[in-house]
Enzyme design. Structure first.
Site, PDB file in Angstrom:
ATOM      1  CE  LYS A  11      -0.058   1.895   3.543  1.00 45.17           C
ATOM      2  NZ  LYS A  11       0.100   2.617   4.801  1.00 45.17           N
ATOM      3  CB  VAL A 103       8.061  -6.263   8.962  1.00 41.89           C
ATOM      4  CG1 VAL A 103       7.903  -7.618   8.314  1.00 41.89           C
ATOM      5  CG2 VAL A 103       9.295  -6.217   9.837  1.00 41.89           C
ATOM      6  CB  ALA A 104       7.984  -2.027  11.183  1.00 42.31           C
ATOM      7  CB  SER A 105       8.668  -0.896   5.707  1.00 40.62           C
ATOM      8  OG  SER A 105       7.720  -1.502   4.866  1.00 40.62           O
ATOM      9  N   GLY A 109       2.531  -3.753   4.841  1.00 41.90           N
ATOM     10  CA  GLY A 109       2.743  -5.195   4.653  1.00 41.90           C
ATOM     11  C   GLY A 109       1.845  -6.034   5.556  1.00 41.90           C
ATOM     12  CB  SER A 111      -2.467  -3.340   6.824  1.00 42.61           C
ATOM     13  OG  SER A 111      -1.976  -2.651   7.935  1.00 42.61           O
ATOM     14  CB  ALA A 112      -1.206  -5.834   2.343  1.00 43.64           C
ATOM     15  CG  ASP A 144      -2.821   1.653   7.120  1.00 44.31           C
ATOM     16  OD1 ASP A 144      -3.568   2.652   7.044  1.00 44.31           O
ATOM     17  OD2 ASP A 144      -1.587   1.720   7.202  1.00 44.31           O
TER      18      ASP A 144
END
Ligand code: C5P
Length: 291
Positions: A11, A103-105, A109, A111-112, A144
């Site tokens: 996203k 991750v945590a980016s 990631g 959420s998707a 998200d």
């Protein structure tokens, strides 16, 4: 063995304006969200119990404990379906997650993945939920997750749950760059300096690239400065992207640290990505399209 797959697209928040803060600490937003051609893949097979296996380049950044968003999504869906048809036992599934996104980016990631788990398990279990129930369940998993259920261009408002179709956009090619440092979303929101401004208008069409870039230049990501104050490397990523041959615009997505650069053609995006990867071997660099 029979299985089904779901794609969990990255996203990208092309814009992100923070317009206020609720009494529960969550922030009100207006964000233009699009999705990329890169993402994670989830595979679902029938089973009696729920289990998760993680593979892929970022598998070691995650664990399969119950806090994993994919397992949390699966369990919440089981509970909801169990309530809706109390006479039947809800089955389980073997879920395999190919973790291609850092991750945590700031590119959603987790959420998707959670949204893809909800979509995939509904297909696997041949079950259905009213759209409003599915959105509420998604929101319980994260702000998200609702937008990731649709995986298409949306204006995102409220704290993430108020979704309307996004504008008609030109064809977009991009390079996504993450410098390999995780960013804490709550930490970045906390570092915001009050003074919230009303959001800009929501055009129903921005068909030309030059017009879109004008819109983006006037609508900066409000989380970019607080993220840079915590992770100075974000500023370096933006400078590198902006200096790439053919890059028309660059900004940070979500709460960072991933940044995107926009390009006119797929060839320009690919050649910029090659150069960026060679010059910054520790960075995750992905040329892609946005939709
Ligand atoms: O909902 P999610 O778990 O993705 O949010 C992580 C954290 O980010 C929240 O606990 C909150 O601190 C912050 N957040 C916020 N406003 C939003 C979304 C997230 O303050 N709209």
């Amino acid at each position: 063995m029979e299985y089904i797959t779901e794609f969990a697209a990255a996203k990208i928040n092309l814009t992100l304006q923070v317009t206020g803060k609720r009494s529960d600490g969550y922030h009100m937003l207006q964000s233009l969200v699009v999705f990329a051609g890169v993402g994670d893949y989830l595979r679902f097979s029938p089973a009696e119990d729920l289990s998760l296996e993680i593979t892929g380049p970022f598998a070691s950044s995650l664990t399969t404990d119950p806090n994993n968003l994919v397992l949390a999504a699966a369990r919440k869906l089981q509970e909801q379906l169990g309530k809706n048809c109390a006479s039947q036992t809800v089955p389980g599934a073997v879920i395999r997650l190919e973790k291609n996104l850092p991750v945590a980016s700031g590119i959603g990631g987790g959420s998707a993945d959670a949204a893809a788990a909800l979509r995939g398990l509904l297909r696997l279990w041949e079950a259905d939920l009213p759209e409003s129930d599915l959105t509420s369940l998604a929101l319980e998993l994260g702000a998200d997750v609702p937008v990731c259920l649709s995986s298409s261009c949306r204006w995102m408002e409220g704290i993430g749950e108020v979704l309307t179709p996004g504008p008609e956009l030109p064809k977009l090619f991009a390079v996504l760059v993450n410098p390999g440092v995780p960013v804490s979303t709550p930490g970045v929101f906390k570092a915001l300096k009050g003074n919230f401004m009303p959001a800009s208008g929501k055009p129903s069409a921005i068909p030309a690239l030059a017009e879109l870039i004008g819109y983006l230049e006037n609508t900066p990501n409000d989380l970019q400065a607080p993220a840079i104050s915590q992770r100075g490397i974000v500023s370096e990523v933006l400078t590198e992207l902006r200096g790439s041959h053919g890059c028309l615009f660059s900004a940070m997505s979500g709460s960072g640290a991933t940044c995107y650069g926009l390009f006119d053609t797929a060839e320009d995006a690919e050649s910029a990505a090659t150069t960026l990867s060679v010059e910054n071997p520790g960075w995750w660099v992905a040329p892609t399209f946005l939709r």
